[in-house]
Every structure is written in C-alpha cells, then in structure tokens.
Design a protein around this motif. Structure first.
Motif, short mmCIF file in Angstrom:
data_model
loop_
_atom_site.label_atom_id
_atom_site.label_comp_id
_atom_site.label_asym_id
_atom_site.label_seq_id
_atom_site.Cartn_x
_atom_site.Cartn_y
_atom_site.Cartn_z
N ALA A 4 -33.63 35.90 -41.64
CA ALA A 4 -33.23 36.55 -40.39
C ALA A 4 -34.33 37.49 -39.89
CB ALA A 4 -31.93 37.33 -40.59
N THR A 5 -35.01 38.16 -40.81
CA THR A 5 -36.11 39.04 -40.43
C THR A 5 -37.24 38.25 -39.78
OG1 THR A 5 -35.58 40.57 -42.23
CG2 THR A 5 -37.81 40.71 -41.30
N LEU A 6 -37.55 37.08 -40.33
CA LEU A 6 -38.57 36.23 -39.73
C LEU A 6 -38.15 35.82 -38.32
CD1 LEU A 6 -41.15 34.56 -39.82
CD2 LEU A 6 -39.85 32.73 -40.94
N ALA A 7 -36.88 35.47 -38.15
CA ALA A 7 -36.38 35.09 -36.82
C ALA A 7 -36.51 36.26 -35.84
CB ALA A 7 -34.93 34.63 -36.92
N VAL A 8 -36.26 37.48 -36.32
CA VAL A 8 -36.38 38.66 -35.46
C VAL A 8 -37.83 38.86 -35.02
CG1 VAL A 8 -36.29 41.19 -35.47
CG2 VAL A 8 -34.36 39.87 -36.35
N ILE A 9 -38.78 38.75 -35.96
CA ILE A 9 -40.19 38.96 -35.60
C ILE A 9 -40.65 37.90 -34.60
CG2 ILE A 9 -42.54 39.20 -36.46
CD1 ILE A 9 -41.37 39.83 -39.22
N LEU A 10 -40.29 36.64 -34.85
CA LEU A 10 -40.70 35.57 -33.93
C LEU A 10 -40.09 35.78 -32.55
CD1 LEU A 10 -40.46 32.47 -36.30
CD2 LEU A 10 -42.51 33.73 -35.61
N ASP A 41 -42.12 31.67 -20.32
CA ASP A 41 -42.01 32.72 -21.31
C ASP A 41 -40.57 33.20 -21.45
OD1 ASP A 41 -44.67 32.56 -21.86
OD2 ASP A 41 -45.25 34.33 -20.70
N VAL A 42 -39.86 33.31 -20.35
CA VAL A 42 -38.45 33.71 -20.40
C VAL A 42 -37.63 32.66 -21.15
CG1 VAL A 42 -36.38 34.10 -19.02
CG2 VAL A 42 -38.55 35.13 -18.34
N ILE A 43 -37.90 31.40 -20.91
CA ILE A 43 -37.18 30.33 -21.59
C ILE A 43 -37.46 30.36 -23.09
CG2 ILE A 43 -37.03 27.81 -21.84
CD1 ILE A 43 -37.56 27.63 -18.81
N VAL A 44 -38.73 30.53 -23.44
CA VAL A 44 -39.10 30.57 -24.87
C VAL A 44 -38.47 31.78 -25.55
CG1 VAL A 44 -41.03 30.88 -26.46
CG2 VAL A 44 -41.25 29.29 -24.56
N ALA A 45 -38.51 32.93 -24.89
CA ALA A 45 -37.92 34.13 -25.48
C ALA A 45 -36.41 33.99 -25.64
CB ALA A 45 -38.25 35.35 -24.62
N GLY A 46 -35.76 33.43 -24.64
CA GLY A 46 -34.32 33.21 -24.75
C GLY A 46 -33.99 32.26 -25.89
N ALA A 47 -34.76 31.18 -26.03
CA ALA A 47 -34.53 30.22 -27.12
C ALA A 47 -34.77 30.87 -28.47
CB ALA A 47 -35.44 29.01 -26.94
N ALA A 48 -35.84 31.67 -28.59
CA ALA A 48 -36.14 32.34 -29.85
C ALA A 48 -35.02 33.30 -30.23
CB ALA A 48 -37.47 33.09 -29.75
N CYS A 49 -34.47 34.01 -29.26
CA CYS A 49 -33.35 34.91 -29.53
C CYS A 49 -32.12 34.12 -29.96
CB CYS A 49 -33.04 35.76 -28.30
SG CYS A 49 -34.27 37.04 -27.95
N ILE A 55 -28.09 39.95 -32.74
CA ILE A 55 -27.67 40.02 -31.35
C ILE A 55 -28.33 41.19 -30.62
CG2 ILE A 55 -25.65 41.46 -31.84
CD1 ILE A 55 -25.89 38.64 -29.23
N PHE A 56 -28.77 42.19 -31.37
CA PHE A 56 -29.39 43.36 -30.74
C PHE A 56 -30.78 43.06 -30.19
CE2 PHE A 56 -26.22 45.02 -33.72
CZ PHE A 56 -25.46 45.77 -32.83
N LEU A 57 -31.28 41.86 -30.40
CA LEU A 57 -32.51 41.44 -29.72
C LEU A 57 -32.30 41.34 -28.21
CD1 LEU A 57 -33.71 38.68 -32.20
CD2 LEU A 57 -35.00 40.75 -31.60
N VAL A 58 -31.06 41.28 -27.78
CA VAL A 58 -30.76 41.28 -26.34
C VAL A 58 -31.38 42.51 -25.67
CG1 VAL A 58 -28.88 41.59 -24.69
CG2 VAL A 58 -28.68 39.87 -26.50
N SER A 69 -30.39 31.31 -24.44
CA SER A 69 -30.06 31.81 -25.77
C SER A 69 -28.66 31.38 -26.19
CB SER A 69 -30.17 33.34 -25.81
OG SER A 69 -29.26 33.95 -24.91
N THR A 70 -27.72 31.35 -25.26
CA THR A 70 -26.36 30.93 -25.58
C THR A 70 -26.31 29.46 -25.96
OG1 THR A 70 -25.45 32.58 -24.06
CG2 THR A 70 -24.01 30.75 -24.68
N VAL A 71 -27.01 28.61 -25.19
CA VAL A 71 -27.04 27.18 -25.49
C VAL A 71 -27.65 26.93 -26.86
CG1 VAL A 71 -28.08 24.97 -24.83
CG2 VAL A 71 -27.07 26.44 -23.08
N VAL A 72 -28.76 27.58 -27.15
CA VAL A 72 -29.41 27.39 -28.45
C VAL A 72 -28.52 27.91 -29.57
CG1 VAL A 72 -31.38 28.10 -29.88
CG2 VAL A 72 -31.74 27.45 -27.49
N PHE A 73 -27.88 29.06 -29.36
CA PHE A 73 -26.99 29.61 -30.38
C PHE A 73 -25.88 28.64 -30.74
CE2 PHE A 73 -22.93 31.84 -31.10
CZ PHE A 73 -23.20 32.39 -32.35
N PHE A 74 -25.19 28.11 -29.74
CA PHE A 74 -24.08 27.19 -30.03
C PHE A 74 -24.57 25.85 -30.55
CE2 PHE A 74 -21.55 30.05 -27.24
CZ PHE A 74 -20.53 30.31 -28.15
N ALA A 75 -25.77 25.44 -30.15
CA ALA A 75 -26.32 24.19 -30.68
C ALA A 75 -26.59 24.32 -32.18
CB ALA A 75 -27.62 23.83 -29.95
#
Length: 312
Positions: A62-68, A89-97, A108-111, A141-147
């Motif tokens: 999870a820490t790695l996911a946060v840094i990325l 960049d917005v799309i990539v950041a949303g997907a990474a989150c 979730i606090f990455l929001v 971010s929502t689509v990626v989360f549920f996927a």
C-alpha cells in the motif's frame, strides 16, 4: 505450505525495495536529485519499513501504491506543457489513486493532494475548469477502484458485513475512551520506531520550514499524511499502519537537509556525509532486525527440543 509464505514475503521485499526507488523519483520530481537521493537513503534504512518488508502484510504494498500515486499527482503540478499532456496527467493520476484505493482503504486520503494539485494547476483558468478536471479524476479513480475490487459490486452485503466487523475490531474498541485516544501511542511509535530520532526531527524542521517558504508544495506533501493520521490515530495502535507516512517524512527530512547545506554553503561531500551520519543509527537498528529474522523461529526451536530432549 512454506511456498505460500515465501511468495507473500517475496512480495513484501519487492514492494519495499521499489518504495526506495519510487521515493527517489518523488523527491527528484518535486525538488531535485539531491533531495531524491537523500530521501531514498532515509527510507532504505528506516527500521519500520525494513521490518515490515519482511512480513506477509499489505501495508508495504500500500505504501508503494501511495508513492506512485503521489508521483502521478506531482505530474499535474503547475507548469506549461501542451494541454493534451495535462489532461493525460489527470487521467494517470486518477488511475494511480484508484489502484491505491483498491490496495488499502486508508489510501482514500490521496484524494486530498489530488484535488490540491488540480486546483493549483487550473485555478487561474476558472473554477469550472478545476471542477471538470476533478470530476474526470474522480470518475477514473472510481472505475479503476471497482475494476480491481469487483467483489464490492458483486457481493455488497457481504462486503458491508466485513467492513462493519473490521471497524468494530480496528476502530470501535480503540476509541472507547474517546476520539483520538491512541494518538499519543502513534506519536511515540513515529518518534521511537519509524526512521530514527534525528531523521524524524529533521522532518519536523522541514515541514515547518517548507510551510513558511514554499507553502503550496508543503501542503501537497502534507495533505495525505495529515488526513491519514487523523483517521489512523482512531484505530487500535499498530506500528505497521504508519508505513505510508514514512516516504513523506523522508522527503521533508531530505529537503531540510539539502536546504541547510545550501544555507551554510557546505561542500557537496559534506551533504552526503551528513546523510550517512543521519542514516547510521537507523541502519544499525535495521541490521539487527535482519539478524533477528535470520534466527530459527520458536516452532523450529520447540521441535528441536522435542526431538533431542523428549523423544528418548
């Protein structure tokens, strides 16, 4: 079977090592190469990170996911490339989150830094532009989360039951004596167990200093750990929960050290000597942890005792 544990521990090792590389890129992208190297050095020897990278737990992944995700968010930061690049960049950041949210719910606090970066980049273009980019990032971010967490949609009742049970274990009993009751214990863990006293103290200096000299960047870095800590100090104390805070502490520490070196006009070598000196104590603690993990565990000792002392 041993292979199951080995595979889980290998994942922790790989993610822990990748965190060091990722925090270098975060520091380098947001500031410069010196900050990246120093931050990577501090995280590489952090006793808490080293210890938990041995475990079959999800806090280090999870820490790695946060840094990325933070690296992706920093790409949004105010600059002047082509507009299409910024939308990407917005799309990539949303997907990474979204990936981070799926890895652990406290991501979730990455929001908070995601919204801050978007506001900083487009506030001069009008709030309707800011809102549009925030909505875009939210949808992605929502689509990626549920996927990545489809069980929430397939079995929502079971998911809610498990979420409620987890809350009762992790949160409810922790705040029986009042909200934020475990905060002192978490503060002691950060001070005593996380990265070494000197590095943590330097992180505090860096946070205050950056807040005064580069407040927008300080807010970008601090928003996730502040939101995260506000939640986590209402949970049953466990030091492993603090792993996602360590990369930000490392960056604040590294930035402060580089800034002090510049103020004192110290030679370049002096900076790296200081980094090594600050890393020495946590490195020694981490080496002791590694030696401990190399010892026979209690099950092996018990079996050896039975075989040599009791069978006869």
């Amino acid at each position: 079977p041993t292979g199951i544990y080995t595979a889980g521990r290998l994942l922790g090792v790989v993610c822990g090592t990748a965190c060091v590389l990722a925090v270098y890129h975060l520091g380098q992208r947001l500031f410069d190469r010196r900050v990246g190297i120093a931050a990577a050095a501090f995280l590489a020897v952090a006793p808490l990170a080293v210890r938990d990278s041995h475990y079959v737990k999800h806090d280090v992944p999870a820490t790695l996911a946060v840094i990325l995700a933070l690296i992706a968010i920093v790409r949004i930061w105010p600059r002047t490339p082509e507009a299409g690049r910024l939308r990407n960049d917005v799309i990539v950041a949303g997907a990474a989150c979204g990936v981070a949210f799926s890895t652990h719910y406290y991501c979730i606090f990455l929001v908070l830094p995601l919204i801050w970066a978007i506001v900083q980049r487009w506030r001069n273009d009008g709030w309707h532009v800011v809102f549009r980019h925030i909505v875009t990032a939210g949808i992605i971010s929502t689509v990626v989360f549920f996927a990545l967490s489809p069980f929430l949609l397939v079995e929502p009742i079971v998911a809610w039951r498990d979420i409620t049970a987890n809350r009762q274990i992790v949160v409810d009993r922790a705040v029986e004596s009042g909200a934020f009751a475990p905060a002192r214990q978490y503060a002691e863990m950060i001070w005593n167990d996380s990265m070494g006293h000197a590095v943590v103290a330097l992180a505090v200096v860096g946070t205050v200093w950056m807040s005064a000299t580069a407040p927008a960047r300080a807010v970008l870095l601090a928003l996730f750990p502040l939101g995260f800590l506000a939640f986590i100090v209402n949970t049953t104390p466990a030091s492993r929960y603090l792993n996602p805070v360590l990369p930000v502490l490392a960056v604040f520490s590294a930035w402060a050290l580089v800034g002090l070196a510049e103020r004192l006009r110290a030679p370049r070598l002096a900076l790296w000597v200081a980094v090594a000196a600050l890393a020495a104590s946590p490195l020694a603690a981490s080496l002791r942890t590694g030696a401990f993990f190399g010892e026979d565990d209690t099950r092996t000792l018990a079996r050896r005792y039975v075989e040599t002392r009791l069978r006869s």
